[in-house]
Design a protein around this motif. Structure first.
Motif, PDB file in Angstrom:
ATOM      1  N   GLU A  54       0.256  -1.794  -2.189  1.00 57.39           N
ATOM      2  CA  GLU A  54      -0.175  -3.100  -2.609  1.00 57.39           C
ATOM      3  C   GLU A  54       0.519  -4.117  -1.348  1.00 57.39           C
ATOM      4  OE1 GLU A  54       4.008  -2.625  -2.727  1.00 57.39           O
ATOM      5  OE2 GLU A  54       2.309  -1.489  -3.971  1.00 57.39           O
ATOM      6  N   THR A  55       0.027  -5.426  -1.278  1.00 56.06           N
ATOM      7  CA  THR A  55       0.787  -6.028  -0.513  1.00 56.06           C
ATOM      8  C   THR A  55       0.800  -7.772  -1.151  1.00 56.06           C
ATOM      9  OG1 THR A  55       0.953  -6.902   1.767  1.00 56.06           O
ATOM     10  CG2 THR A  55      -1.486  -7.074   0.692  1.00 56.06           C
ATOM     11  N   GLY A  56       1.939  -8.572  -1.150  1.00 51.86           N
ATOM     12  CA  GLY A  56       1.801  -9.993  -1.649  1.00 51.86           C
ATOM     13  C   GLY A  56       1.298 -10.617  -0.475  1.00 51.86           C
ATOM     14  N   ALA A  57       2.033 -11.314   0.655  1.00 50.71           N
ATOM     15  CA  ALA A  57       1.472 -12.120   1.522  1.00 50.71           C
ATOM     16  C   ALA A  57       0.694 -11.314   2.535  1.00 50.71           C
ATOM     17  CB  ALA A  57       2.642 -12.764   2.180  1.00 50.71           C
ATOM     18  N   GLY A  58       0.911  -9.919   2.691  1.00 53.85           N
ATOM     19  CA  GLY A  58       0.139  -9.199   3.534  1.00 53.85           C
ATOM     20  C   GLY A  58       0.804  -8.622   4.706  1.00 53.85           C
ATOM     21  N   GLN A  59       2.278  -9.132   4.703  1.00 54.32           N
ATOM     22  CA  GLN A  59       3.042  -8.293   5.932  1.00 54.32           C
ATOM     23  C   GLN A  59       3.046  -6.793   5.825  1.00 54.32           C
ATOM     24  OE1 GLN A  59       4.038 -11.199   4.275  1.00 54.32           O
ATOM     25  NE2 GLN A  59       5.181 -12.339   5.619  1.00 54.32           N
ATOM     26  N   TRP A  60       3.396  -6.444   4.377  1.00 56.41           N
ATOM     27  CA  TRP A  60       3.403  -4.975   4.235  1.00 56.41           C
ATOM     28  C   TRP A  60       1.985  -4.317   4.027  1.00 56.41           C
ATOM     29  CZ3 TRP A  60       5.804  -0.741   4.535  1.00 56.41           C
ATOM     30  CH2 TRP A  60       5.313   0.341   3.652  1.00 56.41           C
ATOM     31  N   GLY A  61       1.016  -4.929   3.650  1.00 56.77           N
ATOM     32  CA  GLY A  61      -0.223  -4.254   3.926  1.00 56.77           C
ATOM     33  C   GLY A  61      -0.753  -4.057   5.314  1.00 56.77           C
ATOM     34  N   SER A  62      -0.509  -4.900   6.217  1.00 53.77           N
ATOM     35  CA  SER A  62      -0.983  -4.690   7.487  1.00 53.77           C
ATOM     36  C   SER A  62       0.150  -3.676   8.173  1.00 53.77           C
ATOM     37  CB  SER A  62      -0.829  -6.374   8.162  1.00 53.77           C
ATOM     38  OG  SER A  62       0.491  -6.881   8.241  1.00 53.77           O
ATOM     39  N   SER A  63       1.216  -3.607   7.737  1.00 53.15           N
ATOM     40  CA  SER A  63       2.013  -2.845   8.572  1.00 53.15           C
ATOM     41  C   SER A  63       1.799  -1.299   8.081  1.00 53.15           C
ATOM     42  CB  SER A  63       3.690  -2.966   8.060  1.00 53.15           C
ATOM     43  OG  SER A  63       4.033  -4.402   8.597  1.00 53.15           O
ATOM     44  N   MET A  64       1.414  -1.048   6.664  1.00 52.62           N
ATOM     45  CA  MET A  64       0.803   0.158   6.254  1.00 52.62           C
ATOM     46  C   MET A  64      -0.211   0.358   7.064  1.00 52.62           C
ATOM     47  SD  MET A  64       2.402   2.612   4.531  1.00 52.62           S
ATOM     48  CE  MET A  64       2.023   3.665   5.204  1.00 52.62           C
ATOM     49  N   ALA A  65      -1.269  -0.537   7.075  1.00 52.01           N
ATOM     50  CA  ALA A  65      -2.715  -0.025   7.825  1.00 52.01           C
ATOM     51  C   ALA A  65      -2.307   0.401   9.240  1.00 52.01           C
ATOM     52  CB  ALA A  65      -3.334  -1.553   7.809  1.00 52.01           C
ATOM     53  N   LEU A  66      -1.306  -0.532   9.818  1.00 53.86           N
ATOM     54  CA  LEU A  66      -0.822   0.166  11.249  1.00 53.86           C
ATOM     55  C   LEU A  66      -0.372   1.427  11.356  1.00 53.86           C
ATOM     56  CD1 LEU A  66      -0.009  -0.435  14.294  1.00 53.86           C
ATOM     57  CD2 LEU A  66       2.116  -1.333  13.518  1.00 53.86           C
ATOM     58  N   ALA A  67       0.407   1.877  10.309  1.00 54.46           N
ATOM     59  CA  ALA A  67       1.024   3.255  10.284  1.00 54.46           C
ATOM     60  C   ALA A  67       0.096   4.098   9.961  1.00 54.46           C
ATOM     61  CB  ALA A  67       2.059   3.066   9.119  1.00 54.46           C
ATOM     62  N   GLY A  68      -0.690   3.881   9.041  1.00 52.85           N
ATOM     63  CA  GLY A  68      -1.874   4.848   8.766  1.00 52.85           C
ATOM     64  C   GLY A  68      -2.880   5.246   9.760  1.00 52.85           C
ATOM     65  N   LYS A  69      -3.116   4.097  10.670  1.00 47.42           N
ATOM     66  CA  LYS A  69      -3.925   4.357  11.639  1.00 47.42           C
ATOM     67  C   LYS A  69      -3.146   5.286  12.729  1.00 47.42           C
ATOM     68  CE  LYS A  69      -7.459   3.120  12.484  1.00 47.42           C
ATOM     69  NZ  LYS A  69      -8.692   3.903  12.517  1.00 47.42           N
ATOM     70  N   LEU A  70      -1.766   5.025  12.955  1.00 49.15           N
ATOM     71  CA  LEU A  70      -1.019   5.834  13.861  1.00 49.15           C
ATOM     72  C   LEU A  70      -0.991   7.225  13.647  1.00 49.15           C
ATOM     73  CD1 LEU A  70       1.690   3.200  14.882  1.00 49.15           C
ATOM     74  CD2 LEU A  70      -0.095   3.897  16.202  1.00 49.15           C
ATOM     75  N   PHE A  71      -1.060   7.747  12.415  1.00 49.40           N
ATOM     76  CA  PHE A  71      -0.881   9.054  11.864  1.00 49.40           C
ATOM     77  C   PHE A  71      -2.111   9.535  11.370  1.00 49.40           C
ATOM     78  CE2 PHE A  71       3.607   7.699  11.972  1.00 49.40           C
ATOM     79  CZ  PHE A  71       4.290   8.722  12.602  1.00 49.40           C
ATOM     80  N   GLY A  72      -3.244   8.645  11.419  1.00 51.58           N
ATOM     81  CA  GLY A  72      -4.450   9.456  10.885  1.00 51.58           C
ATOM     82  C   GLY A  72      -4.694   9.421   9.559  1.00 51.58           C
ATOM     83  N   LEU A  73      -3.962   8.316   8.714  1.00 52.47           N
ATOM     84  CA  LEU A  73      -4.007   8.447   7.252  1.00 52.47           C
ATOM     85  C   LEU A  73      -5.067   7.159   6.751  1.00 52.47           C
ATOM     86  CD1 LEU A  73      -0.214   8.763   6.154  1.00 52.47           C
ATOM     87  CD2 LEU A  73      -2.041  10.429   5.906  1.00 52.47           C
ATOM     88  N   ASP A  74      -5.951   7.514   5.933  1.00 50.66           N
ATOM     89  CA  ASP A  74      -6.759   6.382   5.192  1.00 50.66           C
ATOM     90  C   ASP A  74      -5.644   5.537   4.284  1.00 50.66           C
ATOM     91  OD1 ASP A  74      -9.083   7.250   6.605  1.00 50.66           O
ATOM     92  OD2 ASP A  74      -9.508   8.350   4.821  1.00 50.66           O
ATOM     93  N   VAL A  75      -6.030   4.160   4.345  1.00 44.09           N
ATOM     94  CA  VAL A  75      -5.100   3.252   3.668  1.00 44.09           C
ATOM     95  C   VAL A  75      -5.694   2.397   2.748  1.00 44.09           C
ATOM     96  CG1 VAL A  75      -3.236   1.588   3.750  1.00 44.09           C
ATOM     97  CG2 VAL A  75      -3.221   3.370   5.338  1.00 44.09           C
ATOM     98  N   THR A  76      -5.584   2.206   1.416  1.00 45.34           N
ATOM     99  CA  THR A  76      -6.465   1.302   0.630  1.00 45.34           C
ATOM    100  C   THR A  76      -5.089   0.312   0.306  1.00 45.34           C
ATOM    101  OG1 THR A  76      -7.846   3.060  -0.315  1.00 45.34           O
ATOM    102  CG2 THR A  76      -7.578   1.074  -1.594  1.00 45.34           C
TER     103      THR A  76
END
Length: 450
Positions: A134-156
């Motif tokens: 989940e994300t509130g303002a979007g900082q966490w969601g964008s950070s998890m999206a970045l991390a998923g991309k770097l490690f080859g994980l899909d992120v919802t």
């Protein structure tokens, strides 16, 4: 030249995280299973978390090694700089010295990648294919999206609906890094559909978004859940901030009298403050201050109780300062500070009076943000601006008293994805809202009886 910033080398990135559980006078009570109300064991968490993170969640070891793969990615932006706010000091005419640790240098523009990177690493190591969060303002969601991309994980990502509308560029950032983003409450999960049945116009909350993400993870074998704040392992990962800051303060030949951080779930406050609280527990004189919105006054008006971390009651019950898991905060612009509860670690430390707390309305917070932007040049995130408000007030108090004081705060992110908030401030659209005590009482009355 006077020294404005202190920058460490890549070799000085901390190689271990600091675990405050080793030193707390009183540890938080154990989390309870939402169904049985018995203490949660590792097997209960294995459905949504990898075992490495579960072990970190319960660990009482003081130092925990940071994996090489995580350090390698940290080096993209860490160590982050420590600044002396000379221009703000001069504008205030204060004898106080103000330092800030700037976490906006990360690719996502906030402190959140400090934990999204290790969480993605451990999930990839455990064989996961996807992360739901989940994300509130979007900082966490964008950070998890970045991390998923770097490690080859899909992120919802389930993004709180009010922020989904207020902060479109955060959503675009997540999608640029490959994440799928849903406005929460959504029609994708049972939890979201139930909320929409009761209130089709619901603007959402972090508690609702957490319910959706946890349900998503629990119902897909290839998916785990990731949380950007609150939990012990999240606070642990963030301590790289304070550990670096201690080295930088030593280079400056200084030590803070007060350490300040904004506080929603508690991760950025934990990151800057826990290494200094280690000193305080050991006898050092230092104040630690949590700053929150008056519209979501978890520490200052909540109760220290067992409560769910989400609206649907899918998460374990944790002891924390809470406004009630079905508390619906107003749509203030500091979307990352709208959670109904606080980290059990932060809550216990506050309960034990090792941390103090202060709440502000958003108009004086944005006044402080503009003063900071016009002196230090960085436009701060609305969340971080809460800490800046407290810093300015502390500095003005030092001026009034004619006392020297050293203030350190965590500038946990920049506001360049939050400029609509500044536009609304300039247009006079921002309104102060102090959450009514009677409404908080109604929400607290629904807390589970333990």
């Amino acid at each position: 030249m006077r020294q404005t910033k202190i920058v460490l080398s890549d070799k000085e990135i901390p190689t271990k995280w600091y675990n405050i559980m080793a030193d707390m006078p009183n540890k938080p009570k154990p989390p309870l299973h939402p169904g049985t109300r018995q203490p949660v064991g590792p097997q209960d968490l294995a459905a949504i978390f990898p075992m490495d993170l579960i072990l970190q969640e319960v660990s009482t070891e003081r130092w925990i090694d940071i994996p090489e793969e995580v350090l390698d990615i940290y080096s993209l932006w860490r160590p982050s700089p420590l600044y002396r706010a000379h221009r703000l000091e001069a504008a205030l005419g204060t004898p106080a010295k103000i330092y800030y640790k700037y976490e906006g240098v990360s690719p996502a523009g906030s402190h959140k990648p400090n934990t999204s990177i290790p969480q993605a690493f451990y999930n990839k190591k455990a064989g996961m294919k996807r992360i739901a969060t989940e994300t509130g303002a979007g900082q966490w969601g964008s950070s998890m999206a970045l991390a998923g991309k770097l490690f080859g994980l899909d992120v919802t990502v389930y993004m709180v609906k009010v922020s989904y509308g207020q902060k479109p560029y955060r959503r675009i950032m997540m999608e640029t890094w490959g994440a799928t983003v849903h406005a929460s409450p959504s029609k994708v999960t049972n939890s979201g559909r139930k909320v929409l049945e009761l209130d089709p116009n619901s603007q959402g909350s972090l508690g609702i978004a957490i319910s959706e993400a946890v349900e998503d993870a629990a119902t897909h074998n290839d998916t785990n859940y990731a949380l950007g704040s609150v939990l012990n392992h999240v606070c642990l990962h963030q301590t790289v901030i304070g550990l670096e800051a201690k080295k930088q303060m030593e280079i400056a030949g200084d030590y803070p009298d007060v350490v300040i951080g904004c506080c929603g779930g508690g991760s950025n406050l934990a990151g800057i403050a826990f290494p200094f609280l280690h000193d305080k527990i050991g006898g050092k004189k230092v104040r630690v201050m949590a700053v929150e919105p008056a519209s979501c006054p978890t520490l200052t008006k909540g109760e220290f109780r067992y409560d769910f971390g989400d609206v649907a009651g899918l998460t374990p019950l944790m002891t924390m300062y809470t406004l009630g898991h079905d508390f619906m905060p107003p749509g203030i612009h500091a979307g990352g500070l709208r959670y109904h509860g606080d980290s059990p670690l932060i809550s216990q430390l506050y309960h034990d009076k090792l941390i103090e707390a202060r709440a502000y309305n958003q108009v004086p917070v944005f006044e402080a943000a503009l003063q900071f932007a016009n002196t230090e040049s960085i436009i701060p995130a609305p969340e971080s601006a809460h800490a800046i408000r407290a810093v300015i007030d502390e500095a003005l108090l030092a001026k009034e008293e004619g006392k020297q004081k050293t203030i350190l705060f965590n500038l946990s992110g920049h506001g360049y994805m939050d400029l609509q908030a500044y536009a609304d401030y300039h247009d006079g659209k921002l309104k102060d809202f102090e959450y009514p005590s009677e409404e908080i009482k109604k929400s607290l009355a629904k807390l589970p009886k333990i």
